[in-house]
Scaffold this motif. Sequence first.
Motif, PDB file in Angstrom:
ATOM      1  N   GLY A   1    -109.994 -62.268   1.489  1.00 29.48           N
ATOM      2  CA  GLY A   1    -110.632 -63.426   2.073  1.00 29.48           C
ATOM      3  C   GLY A   1    -112.124 -63.312   2.441  1.00 29.48           C
ATOM      4  N   ALA A   2    -112.506 -61.998   2.949  1.00 29.81           N
ATOM      5  CA  ALA A   2    -113.762 -61.670   3.288  1.00 29.81           C
ATOM      6  C   ALA A   2    -114.787 -61.573   1.889  1.00 29.81           C
ATOM      7  N   ARG A   3    -113.921 -61.092   0.962  1.00 30.50           N
ATOM      8  CA  ARG A   3    -114.688 -60.803  -0.192  1.00 30.50           C
ATOM      9  C   ARG A   3    -114.749 -62.197  -0.917  1.00 30.50           C
ATOM     10  N   VAL A   4    -113.886 -63.112  -0.865  1.00 30.03           N
ATOM     11  CA  VAL A   4    -114.075 -64.552  -1.565  1.00 30.03           C
ATOM     12  C   VAL A   4    -115.376 -65.237  -0.976  1.00 30.03           C
ATOM     13  N   ALA A   5    -115.053 -65.107   0.461  1.00 32.46           N
ATOM     14  CA  ALA A   5    -116.052 -65.955   1.337  1.00 32.46           C
ATOM     15  C   ALA A   5    -117.513 -65.240   1.427  1.00 32.46           C
ATOM     16  N   GLN A   6    -117.662 -63.934   0.610  1.00 31.03           N
ATOM     17  CA  GLN A   6    -118.766 -63.062   0.707  1.00 31.03           C
ATOM     18  C   GLN A   6    -119.232 -62.838   2.234  1.00 31.03           C
ATOM     19  N   GLY A   7    -118.148 -62.371   2.966  1.00 29.32           N
ATOM     20  CA  GLY A   7    -118.610 -61.926   4.353  1.00 29.32           C
ATOM     21  C   GLY A   7    -118.067 -60.581   4.711  1.00 29.32           C
ATOM     22  N   CYS A   8    -117.997 -60.341   5.950  1.00 30.29           N
ATOM     23  CA  CYS A   8    -117.505 -59.079   6.317  1.00 30.29           C
ATOM     24  C   CYS A   8    -115.872 -59.342   7.090  1.00 30.29           C
ATOM     25  N   THR A   9    -115.198 -58.268   7.309  1.00 31.57           N
ATOM     26  CA  THR A   9    -113.824 -58.732   7.821  1.00 31.57           C
ATOM     27  C   THR A   9    -113.865 -58.824   9.263  1.00 31.57           C
ATOM     28  N   SER A  10    -114.868 -58.238   9.797  1.00 31.86           N
ATOM     29  CA  SER A  10    -115.101 -58.668  11.443  1.00 31.86           C
ATOM     30  C   SER A  10    -115.300 -60.120  11.728  1.00 31.86           C
ATOM     31  N   GLY A  11    -116.229 -60.620  10.820  1.00 32.63           N
ATOM     32  CA  GLY A  11    -116.549 -62.255  11.039  1.00 32.63           C
ATOM     33  C   GLY A  11    -115.247 -63.071  10.552  1.00 32.63           C
ATOM     34  N   HIS A  12    -114.555 -62.733   9.528  1.00 28.49           N
ATOM     35  CA  HIS A  12    -113.432 -63.225   9.055  1.00 28.49           C
ATOM     36  C   HIS A  12    -112.170 -63.309  10.163  1.00 28.49           C
TER      37      HIS A  12
ATOM     38  N   ALA B   1     -98.595 -54.282   6.933  1.00 30.67           N
ATOM     39  CA  ALA B   1     -99.681 -53.982   7.356  1.00 30.67           C
ATOM     40  C   ALA B   1    -100.584 -53.986   6.204  1.00 30.67           C
ATOM     41  N   PHE B   2    -100.043 -53.234   4.935  1.00 32.26           N
ATOM     42  CA  PHE B   2    -100.805 -53.274   3.645  1.00 32.26           C
ATOM     43  C   PHE B   2    -101.237 -54.730   3.228  1.00 32.26           C
ATOM     44  N   GLY B   3    -100.215 -55.787   3.320  1.00 31.96           N
ATOM     45  CA  GLY B   3    -100.466 -56.923   2.904  1.00 31.96           C
ATOM     46  C   GLY B   3    -101.252 -57.744   3.696  1.00 31.96           C
ATOM     47  N   GLY B   4    -101.254 -57.655   4.940  1.00 24.85           N
ATOM     48  CA  GLY B   4    -102.253 -58.337   5.737  1.00 24.85           C
ATOM     49  C   GLY B   4    -103.577 -57.801   5.511  1.00 24.85           C
ATOM     50  N   GLY B   5    -103.794 -56.410   5.491  1.00 24.35           N
ATOM     51  CA  GLY B   5    -105.277 -55.797   4.963  1.00 24.35           C
ATOM     52  C   GLY B   5    -105.654 -56.393   3.848  1.00 24.35           C
ATOM     53  N   PHE B   6    -104.770 -56.359   2.776  1.00 25.90           N
ATOM     54  CA  PHE B   6    -105.141 -56.947   1.570  1.00 25.90           C
ATOM     55  C   PHE B   6    -105.817 -58.344   1.687  1.00 25.90           C
ATOM     56  N   LEU B   7    -104.847 -59.324   2.149  1.00 23.69           N
ATOM     57  CA  LEU B   7    -105.433 -60.635   2.497  1.00 23.69           C
ATOM     58  C   LEU B   7    -106.638 -60.758   3.154  1.00 23.69           C
ATOM     59  N   LEU B   8    -107.031 -59.778   4.323  1.00 22.03           N
ATOM     60  CA  LEU B   8    -108.031 -59.864   5.065  1.00 22.03           C
ATOM     61  C   LEU B   8    -109.278 -59.758   4.306  1.00 22.03           C
ATOM     62  N   MET B   9    -109.196 -58.496   3.469  1.00 22.05           N
ATOM     63  CA  MET B   9    -110.195 -57.962   2.644  1.00 22.05           C
ATOM     64  C   MET B   9    -110.400 -59.213   1.361  1.00 22.05           C
TER      65      MET B   9
END
Length: 89
Positions: free
Chosen positions: A61-72, A51-59
Amino acid sequence: MNALQKRSWSPYLLGAFLSSKLSGDRAPGEKIPALWQRRFGPSVGARYGAAFGGGFLLMLGARVAQGCTSGHGILVAFALHGREGSRHV
């Protein structure tokens, strides 16, 4: 100090905690869902680590793409599942 820095996040965290407890999704004391246990075993540590690893990857990816986690999350659902992605959102 701006308005966002003055805001307390405690009520939101308390609300999230209460809604998760009142939802009745799991039996009292159950930390590992049955589907996870069948696929990966009963390890609580592995579940929390995933769960922690998945959350980290989601954050990340959203940070690199300059978007939000919902859109991601929505984009990934459609990218992985094509037209069937609407069932996973």
